[in-house]
Scaffold this motif. Structure first.
Motif, PDB file in Angstrom:
ATOM      1  N   ARG A 293       0.841  -1.204   0.000  1.00 31.19           N
ATOM      2  CA  ARG A 293       0.000   0.000   0.000  1.00 31.19           C
ATOM      3  C   ARG A 293       0.871   1.246   0.000  1.00 31.19           C
ATOM      4  O   ARG A 293       0.658   2.187  -0.756  1.00 31.19           O
ATOM      5  CB  ARG A 293      -0.923  -0.021   1.220  1.00 31.19           C
ATOM      6  CG  ARG A 293      -2.044   1.006   1.117  1.00 31.19           C
ATOM      7  CD  ARG A 293      -3.120   0.800   2.159  1.00 31.19           C
ATOM      8  NE  ARG A 293      -2.594   0.816   3.512  1.00 31.19           N
ATOM      9  CZ  ARG A 293      -2.649  -0.203   4.356  1.00 31.19           C
ATOM     10  NH1 ARG A 293      -3.197  -1.338   3.976  1.00 31.19           N
ATOM     11  NH2 ARG A 293      -2.145  -0.122   5.568  1.00 31.19           N
ATOM     12  N   LYS A 294       1.904   1.210   0.854  1.00 32.15           N
ATOM     13  CA  LYS A 294       2.794   2.378   0.927  1.00 32.15           C
ATOM     14  C   LYS A 294       3.513   2.583  -0.414  1.00 32.15           C
ATOM     15  O   LYS A 294       3.644   3.705  -0.895  1.00 32.15           O
ATOM     16  CB  LYS A 294       3.814   2.181   2.052  1.00 32.15           C
ATOM     17  CG  LYS A 294       4.704   3.404   2.251  1.00 32.15           C
ATOM     18  CD  LYS A 294       5.777   3.175   3.300  1.00 32.15           C
ATOM     19  CE  LYS A 294       6.802   4.296   3.245  1.00 32.15           C
ATOM     20  NZ  LYS A 294       7.945   4.065   4.113  1.00 32.15           N
TER      21      LYS A 294
ATOM     22  N   ASP B 164       1.970   5.843  -1.515  1.00 32.69           N
ATOM     23  CA  ASP B 164       2.568   6.829  -0.607  1.00 32.69           C
ATOM     24  C   ASP B 164       4.083   6.913  -0.726  1.00 32.69           C
ATOM     25  O   ASP B 164       4.752   7.233   0.248  1.00 32.69           O
ATOM     26  CB  ASP B 164       2.188   6.432   0.834  1.00 32.69           C
ATOM     27  CG  ASP B 164       2.040   7.652   1.713  1.00 32.69           C
ATOM     28  OD1 ASP B 164       2.002   8.768   1.166  1.00 32.69           O
ATOM     29  OD2 ASP B 164       1.978   7.488   2.952  1.00 32.69           O
TER      30      ASP B 164
ATOM     31  N   PRO C 101       6.543   8.457  -3.555  1.00 34.40           N
ATOM     32  CA  PRO C 101       6.858   8.999  -4.883  1.00 34.40           C
ATOM     33  C   PRO C 101       8.202   8.499  -5.432  1.00 34.40           C
ATOM     34  O   PRO C 101       8.361   8.359  -6.637  1.00 34.40           O
ATOM     35  CB  PRO C 101       6.926  10.514  -4.642  1.00 34.40           C
ATOM     36  CG  PRO C 101       6.181  10.751  -3.383  1.00 34.40           C
ATOM     37  CD  PRO C 101       6.325   9.515  -2.556  1.00 34.40           C
ATOM     38  N   LEU C 102       9.139   8.216  -4.522  1.00 35.27           N
ATOM     39  CA  LEU C 102      10.450   7.771  -4.987  1.00 35.27           C
ATOM     40  C   LEU C 102      10.362   6.387  -5.645  1.00 35.27           C
ATOM     41  O   LEU C 102      11.140   6.068  -6.551  1.00 35.27           O
ATOM     42  CB  LEU C 102      11.440   7.755  -3.816  1.00 35.27           C
ATOM     43  CG  LEU C 102      12.921   7.810  -4.169  1.00 35.27           C
ATOM     44  CD1 LEU C 102      13.244   8.948  -5.114  1.00 35.27           C
ATOM     45  CD2 LEU C 102      13.768   7.926  -2.908  1.00 35.27           C
TER      46      LEU C 102
ATOM     47  N   PRO D  58      22.374  13.256  -9.954  1.00 37.44           N
ATOM     48  CA  PRO D  58      21.932  14.417  -9.173  1.00 37.44           C
ATOM     49  C   PRO D  58      20.408  14.527  -9.156  1.00 37.44           C
ATOM     50  O   PRO D  58      19.766  14.195 -10.151  1.00 37.44           O
ATOM     51  CB  PRO D  58      22.552  15.581  -9.947  1.00 37.44           C
ATOM     52  CG  PRO D  58      22.804  15.061 -11.313  1.00 37.44           C
ATOM     53  CD  PRO D  58      23.007  13.597 -11.217  1.00 37.44           C
ATOM     54  N   GLU D  59      19.912  14.942  -8.026  1.00 40.42           N
ATOM     55  CA  GLU D  59      18.468  15.144  -7.837  1.00 40.42           C
ATOM     56  C   GLU D  59      17.658  13.907  -8.216  1.00 40.42           C
ATOM     57  O   GLU D  59      16.632  14.025  -8.889  1.00 40.42           O
ATOM     58  CB  GLU D  59      17.985  16.338  -8.661  1.00 40.42           C
ATOM     59  CG  GLU D  59      18.587  17.657  -8.215  1.00 40.42           C
ATOM     60  CD  GLU D  59      17.978  18.797  -8.989  1.00 40.42           C
ATOM     61  OE1 GLU D  59      16.883  19.230  -8.623  1.00 40.42           O
ATOM     62  OE2 GLU D  59      18.593  19.241  -9.972  1.00 40.42           O
ATOM     63  N   ASP D  60      18.135  12.750  -7.832  1.00 37.07           N
ATOM     64  CA  ASP D  60      17.420  11.477  -8.057  1.00 37.07           C
ATOM     65  C   ASP D  60      17.252  11.130  -9.533  1.00 37.07           C
ATOM     66  O   ASP D  60      16.471  10.243  -9.872  1.00 37.07           O
ATOM     67  CB  ASP D  60      16.028  11.497  -7.393  1.00 37.07           C
ATOM     68  CG  ASP D  60      16.133  11.600  -5.883  1.00 37.07           C
ATOM     69  OD1 ASP D  60      17.056  11.002  -5.319  1.00 37.07           O
ATOM     70  OD2 ASP D  60      15.304  12.297  -5.272  1.00 37.07           O
TER      71      ASP D  60
ATOM     72  N   ASN E  16      18.986   0.513  -1.063  1.00 35.19           N
ATOM     73  CA  ASN E  16      18.988   1.492   0.038  1.00 35.19           C
ATOM     74  C   ASN E  16      17.969   1.122   1.099  1.00 35.19           C
ATOM     75  O   ASN E  16      18.254   1.178   2.298  1.00 35.19           O
ATOM     76  CB  ASN E  16      18.685   2.897  -0.496  1.00 35.19           C
ATOM     77  CG  ASN E  16      19.897   3.505  -1.156  1.00 35.19           C
ATOM     78  OD1 ASN E  16      21.030   3.096  -0.896  1.00 35.19           O
ATOM     79  ND2 ASN E  16      19.684   4.471  -2.026  1.00 35.19           N
ATOM     80  N   ARG E  17      16.769   0.758   0.645  1.00 35.12           N
ATOM     81  CA  ARG E  17      15.728   0.400   1.609  1.00 35.12           C
ATOM     82  C   ARG E  17      16.145  -0.829   2.424  1.00 35.12           C
ATOM     83  O   ARG E  17      15.938  -0.881   3.626  1.00 35.12           O
ATOM     84  CB  ARG E  17      14.419   0.102   0.864  1.00 35.12           C
ATOM     85  CG  ARG E  17      13.604   1.337   0.526  1.00 35.12           C
ATOM     86  CD  ARG E  17      12.942   1.910   1.771  1.00 35.12           C
ATOM     87  NE  ARG E  17      12.312   3.197   1.525  1.00 35.12           N
ATOM     88  CZ  ARG E  17      11.799   3.958   2.475  1.00 35.12           C
ATOM     89  NH1 ARG E  17      11.832   3.571   3.737  1.00 35.12           N
ATOM     90  NH2 ARG E  17      11.270   5.129   2.211  1.00 35.12           N
TER      91      ARG E  17
ATOM     92  N   TYR F 273       9.990  -4.062   3.360  1.00 35.87           N
ATOM     93  CA  TYR F 273       9.629  -3.130   2.289  1.00 35.87           C
ATOM     94  C   TYR F 273      10.411  -3.461   1.016  1.00 35.87           C
ATOM     95  O   TYR F 273       9.857  -3.487  -0.088  1.00 35.87           O
ATOM     96  CB  TYR F 273       9.960  -1.722   2.766  1.00 35.87           C
ATOM     97  CG  TYR F 273       9.327  -0.595   1.983  1.00 35.87           C
ATOM     98  CD1 TYR F 273       7.975  -0.303   2.117  1.00 35.87           C
ATOM     99  CD2 TYR F 273      10.088   0.196   1.131  1.00 35.87           C
ATOM    100  CE1 TYR F 273       7.400   0.748   1.420  1.00 35.87           C
ATOM    101  CE2 TYR F 273       9.525   1.243   0.429  1.00 35.87           C
ATOM    102  CZ  TYR F 273       8.175   1.513   0.581  1.00 35.87           C
ATOM    103  OH  TYR F 273       7.617   2.554  -0.114  1.00 35.87           O
TER     104      TYR F 273
END
Lengths: 288, 456
Positions: A52-53, A57, A59-60, A234-236, A247-248, A257
Motif C-alpha cells: 500500500r505504501k 505513498d 513517490p520515490l 543528481p536530484e534522483d 537502500n531500503r 519493504y
C-alpha cells in the motif's frame, strides 16, 4: 532406479546449494514482503501495508520505476542495434578481422566496477575525454554525470561500452546463416542491403530474441553503475529501482519493504518477458 | 602436404594443453603456498574480536592501538580485522543475525539510532560503573554525547570526533590585499572576502573559488536552525531559520552561477586522500573542511601557508556552529566477550586513562572525547606542532555543533536533506519548495513508520 539415485547424489551439492541459497530465500521473501523486518529482529506481520505504501505513498518508488522503465526502453534497443551493427561489420571477411573482433569484445569482459570508475573520469566535464574531444570542435560539452538532464543519458551512453558481449552472440548467429540462402538471393538479384534485410535479419531473429529478453531483465536490475557513479543523483535523476531497493534493504533496514519492492520487480520483469514471448511467433524465424 | 600439417599440429596441441594444465597447477599450488592468517600472539587469553573499516596507513594505526591494549593487560587479546567499508554494515548485520558477531566494532556511518531501535546494540552504560557514566555525562564534549546517546542510553563511544572549519590560504589573502588578522566576524563579511578571492579566466570561467558556503546541514545551526530540537526530540525541517540558511546558500551559489559551480567542482579531484585536495592545489582560497586535513597538509604539503578559523556566524546567528560526526565504538548484542570489548573501548577512548589515550588520538590526528584528553601533555605537544589544530579544539565545547538527528530513520532523513539541498543549489527548486518537499517526504516517512508500529 539405483542409477537414478546415483545421478541425484552427484548433483546433490548443487541441489542443496540451490535450495538453501536460492529457492529458500526466494520463497521466504514472499513472506517478508508482508512483514516489517529488519534482518535481526523477528518479522512482524503487517499485511499489505508495504505494498500500500509503495503504490500510494512513495513517490520515490514511482520515480525509480519510471527511470528504470525509461532505461530499458532506450538502452535495450540501442544496445541491440549497436551490437548487431558491429556484428554485421565484423562478419566481413577482411584482413585482421579477428583482431578487430577481439578489440570490440574485450571491453565487455572488463569488470563493471572498473569500467564505472574509468567512465567517471571520461565523462568529467572539465578534464574528461568526451568534453575534451567536443572542445576540439568548439562545442562546450554538458556536465554529464553532474547534470540532472544528462546523467541518465550518460549511463545509456556508457552501456554501449559493453556491447561486445551481445556482438559476439550475434556474430555466432550470423555464422550460422546458411550460405545457400545468400546464393539463392543473389541468383534472384538481391543486393547487399536486400540480402541483409530479407535473409540475414530474419535468420538471426532467434539471437535477437534471446538478447532482447536478457537485455530487458538486465535493465530492470541495473544497479552497479548507478551505485558507483552517481548514487542516484543528481536530484534522483539516476535513482534506479534496484538502487532504491538496496537502500531500503541495507541502509534503511526496511527488509520487508525491500522484499515487496523485489516482488513487484519480479512481476514487472515476468510481465515483459511473457509479453515478448507472446509476440515472438510474429517476428522470430526459426530455420525449420 | 596435408599429412605433414596434421603431424606438426597434434604435438603443438599437446604442448599447449600440457602448458595450460601446468599453469593451472602452479596457480593452485601458489594459492596453497600463501601464508595463512597470523597466529594469535596471546592464545591463552580471552579473544576480543574487533572489526573496523580502516585501510592502508589508518589500519596500521588501529592495529598499533590494539597491540598497545594487548600489551597493557593479561586477560584479553584484541584481534583486529579490517572489513571492507562498502560491505561492512551488511556483513555486521548478517553476523549479528547469524549469532556470530564481532565483540566490538568501530563505525562511522550514522547507524546508532536504527540499530539501537532494532535491539542490535548493547547499552554501554550498562557496562559502565555509575561513576564512569556520571563522568562521561559530565566531561564528554556535547557532540560526543549527541552522537553516542539514543533515548537516554549510550550505544557508541566516540574515539575521534570530526569538526569542520575554514582553511585559509594566506598566499591568496596577500595577493588580494587581505590580512588574516582581520578575519571576518560574520558570514556576510566572509562572503565579501570570497568575492575578492574569486578568480576567472579570460572567457569568464571560474578558476578559483574564494569562498563558497556549502551544505545545509552544516550551515543551518549557524542561522539558529537545524533539523532537531535536542530538548524535545522533535525533527525540524521547514522552519524560518532553515529557510534563511538555504536562502543564503542558494544566493551564494546563484552569484557564481549554478552551472558554473557544478562545472568547476566536477573538474576538481576528490582529494579524499592526499596532495590532490583542491585546497592544496589552489582551487579554493578559503574552504570548509575537517580537522584531519591539518595532519595531511603537514605530511604532504608542509610548504603550504595556511591558517584555520571557525566559520563565522551570520549576523545575529550562533557562533562555533556546524555539523559533526565521528568514529565510534559499538558492542553488538550477542558479543561473546562484551567485558573485554568494553575494556578496549575504555582504553582507546580515554574513558579509563585520558593521558594514556591522548597519544592514540595524536596518531590519527583525531579530536578527543573530553577536555581531559585535550589537555594531556602529549596532546598539547601535538597541537603545538600543528597550531592550526587549535581551531577545532576550540569548537568542541560548543553546543552549536550537531550530528544528524538521532532518529531511527536517520539515514533516510540525511539522504533527503542532501537531495533537497542539491535541488536548491542547482536552481531546480526554490529554497521554499525544496524545504516543503523535504517536509512532505519526512512527514510521509514518519506516518508510515507509525502505521508499521514503530514508536517514532
Amino acid at each position: 532406479m539405483r542409477k537414478k539415485w546415483v545421478g541425484y547424489a552427484f548433483i546433490s551439492p548443487w541441489l542443496i546449494g540451490f535450495t538453501v541459497f536460492v529457492a529458500g530465500p526466494f520463497l521466504l521473501s514472499i513472506y517478508f514482503s508482508f512483514t516489517r523486518y529488519d534482518v535481526v529482529s523477528p518479522p512482524v506481520w503487517v499485511g499489505l501495508a508495504n505494498y500500500r505504501k509503495l503504490f500510494f505513498d512513495d513517490p520515490l518508488f514511482w520515480k525509480s520505476l519510471g527511470i528504470t522503465f525509461k532505461y530499458a526502453l532506450v538502452a535495450v534497443p540501442v544496445g541491440i542495434a549497436a551490437g548487431l551493427g558491429l556484428a554485421l561489420l565484423l562478419n566481413l571477411e577482411i584482413r585482421g578481422i579477428s583482431v578487430y573482433r577481439t578489440i570490440f569484445y574485450i571491453p565487455s569482459i572488463v569488470p563493471v566496477v572498473a569500467t564505472s570508475v574509468v567512465f567517471v573520469w571520461i565523462l568529467n566535464p572539465q578534464i574528461g575525454l568526451v568534453n575534451g574531444l567536443l572542445r576540439v570542435f568548439g562545442i562546450v560539452g554538458p556536465a554529464w554525470l553532474q547534470d540532472t538532464t544528462w546523467a541518465f543519458w550518460s549511463l545509456v551512453f556508457m552501456s554501449l561500452w559493453a556491447v561486445g558481449g551481445g556482438m559476439i552472440i550475434y556474430l555466432a548467429g550470423l555464422k550460422d546463416v546458411p550460405m545457400t540462402l545468400y546464393e539463392a538471393a543473389i541468383i534472384d538479384g538481391a543486393g547487399p542491403l536486400q540480402r541483409t534485410w530479407h535473409v540475414t535479419l530474419p535468420m538471426i531473429t532467434p539471437v535477437i530474441f534471446f538478447n532482447l529478453i536478457m537485455g530487458v531483465i538486465g535493465s530492470f536490475q541495473y544497479f552497479t553503475q548507478a551505485y558507483i557513479m552517481t548514487m542516484g543523483g543528481p536530484e534522483d535523476s539516476t535513482h534506479f529501482y534496484a538502487l532504491y531497493l538496496f537502500n531500503r534493504a541495507w541502509r534503511y533496514l526496511d527488509m520487508g519493504y525491500a522484499s515487496a519492492m523485489a516482488w513487484i520487480l519480479f512481476v514487472v520483469v515476468m510481465f515483459f518477458t511473457i509479453l515478448i514471448f507472446r509476440t515472438h511467433k510474429r517476428w522470430v524465424h526459426y530455420g525449420n | 602436404m596435408e599429412t605433414e600439417a596434421r603431424d606438426t599440429s597434434v604435438p603443438r596441441a599437446r604442448w599447449a594443453t600440457g602448458l595450460i594444465f601446468a599453469l593451472a597447477f602452479a596457480g593452485v599450488a601458489a594459492i596453497f603456498a600463501l601464508p595463512g592468517p597470523e597466529p594469535r600472539r596471546y592464545p591463552e587469553r580471552i579473544p576480543v574480536r574487533f572489526w573496523h573499516m580502516w585501510t592502508a596507513e589508518w589500519k596500521v594505526i588501529v592495529e598499533r592501538i590494539a597491540e598497545r591494549f594487548n600489551q597493557s593487560q593479561e586477560i584479553y587479546e584484541v584481534i583486529p580485522l579490517s572489513v571492507p567499508g562498502a560491505a561492512a554494515d551488511s556483513k555486521f548485520l548478517l553476523a549479528v543475525a547469524g549469532g556470530d558477531p564481532p565483540d566490538v566494532m568501530a563505525q562511522w556511518n550514522p547507524v546508532i539510532p536504527r540499530w539501537a531501535e532494532s535491539g542490535l546494540l548493547m547499552k554501554l552504560n550498562d557496562l559502565m560503573t555509575p561513576e564512569e557514566w556520571d563522568r562521561f555525562r559530565r566531561e564528554a564534549y556535547p557532540a560526543v554525547q549527541k552522537i553516542g546517546i539514543y533515548k537516554g542510553d549510550l550505544y557508541g563511544v566516540t574515539t575521534g570526533l570530526n569538526a569542520w572549519a575554514c582553511f585559509i590560504r594566506l598566499d591568496h589573502l596577500r595577493e588580494a590585499g587581505l590580512d588574516m588578522r582581520d578575519f571576518p566576524e560574520t558570514l556576510e563579511e566572509l562572503m565579501a572576502w570570497g568575492d575578492k578571492l574569486n578568480r576567472f579566466d579570460a572567457s569568464g570561467a571560474l578558476t578559483r573559488i574564494g569562498f563558497l558556503p556549502m551544505g545545509l546541514h552544516f550551515f543551518a545551526p549557524g542561522f539558529n536552525g537545524g533539523f532537531y530540537d535536542w530538548d524535545t526530540g522533535e525533527v525540524l525541517i521547514d522552519t524560518p531559520e532553515n529557510l534563511a540558511a538555504l536562502n543564503f546558500l542558494t544566493e551564494a551559489r546563484r552569484r557564481l552561477g549554478f552551472d558554473e559551480v557544478v562545472r568547476f567542482q566536477s573538474g576538481l579531484a576528490l582529494g579524499i586522500g592526499n596532495i590532490d585536495w583542491p585546497f592544496i592545489t589552489g582551487s579554493y582560497a578559503i574552504h570548509v573542511d575537517g580537522q584531519w586535513r591539518v595532519e595531511q597538509i603537514a605530511q604532504y604539503a608542509s610548504y603550504l601557508e595556511y591558517d584555520t578559523a571557525p566559520i563565522p556566524p551570520p549576523a545575529g546567528g550562533k557562533p562555533l556552529f556546524g555539523w559533526t560526526n565521528g568514529n565510534f565504538m559499538i558492542i553488538p548484542v550477542g558479543a561473546r566477550c562484551p567485558d573485554g570489548a568494553w575494556e578496549f573501548i575504555k582504553f582507546w577512548s580515554g574513558i579509563a586513562e585520558p593521558e594514556r589515550a591522548a597519544e592514540f588520538y595524536t596518531w590519527g590526528g583525531w579530536l578527543p572525547l573530553s577536555p581531559a584528553i585535550a589537555e594531556a601533555p602529549v596532546y598539547r605537544k601535538y597541537v603545538e606542532e600543528h597550531p592550526q589544530f587549535q581551531t577545532f579544539l576550540d569548537m568542541l565545547p560548543s553546543e552549536n555543533m550537531h550530528p544528524t538527528p538521532p532518529v531511527p530513520y536517520q539515514v533516510y532523513l540525511f539522504d533527503r536533506i542532501l537531495s533537497a539541498d542539491d535541488s536548491a543549489m542547482r536552481g531546480t527548486l526554490t529554497p521554499q519548495a525544496a524545504l516543503a518537499r523535504l517536509q512532505r517526504e519526512i512527514n510521509r516517512e514518519i506516518a508510515s513508520r507509525r502505521e508499521f508500529g514503530y514508536e517514532d
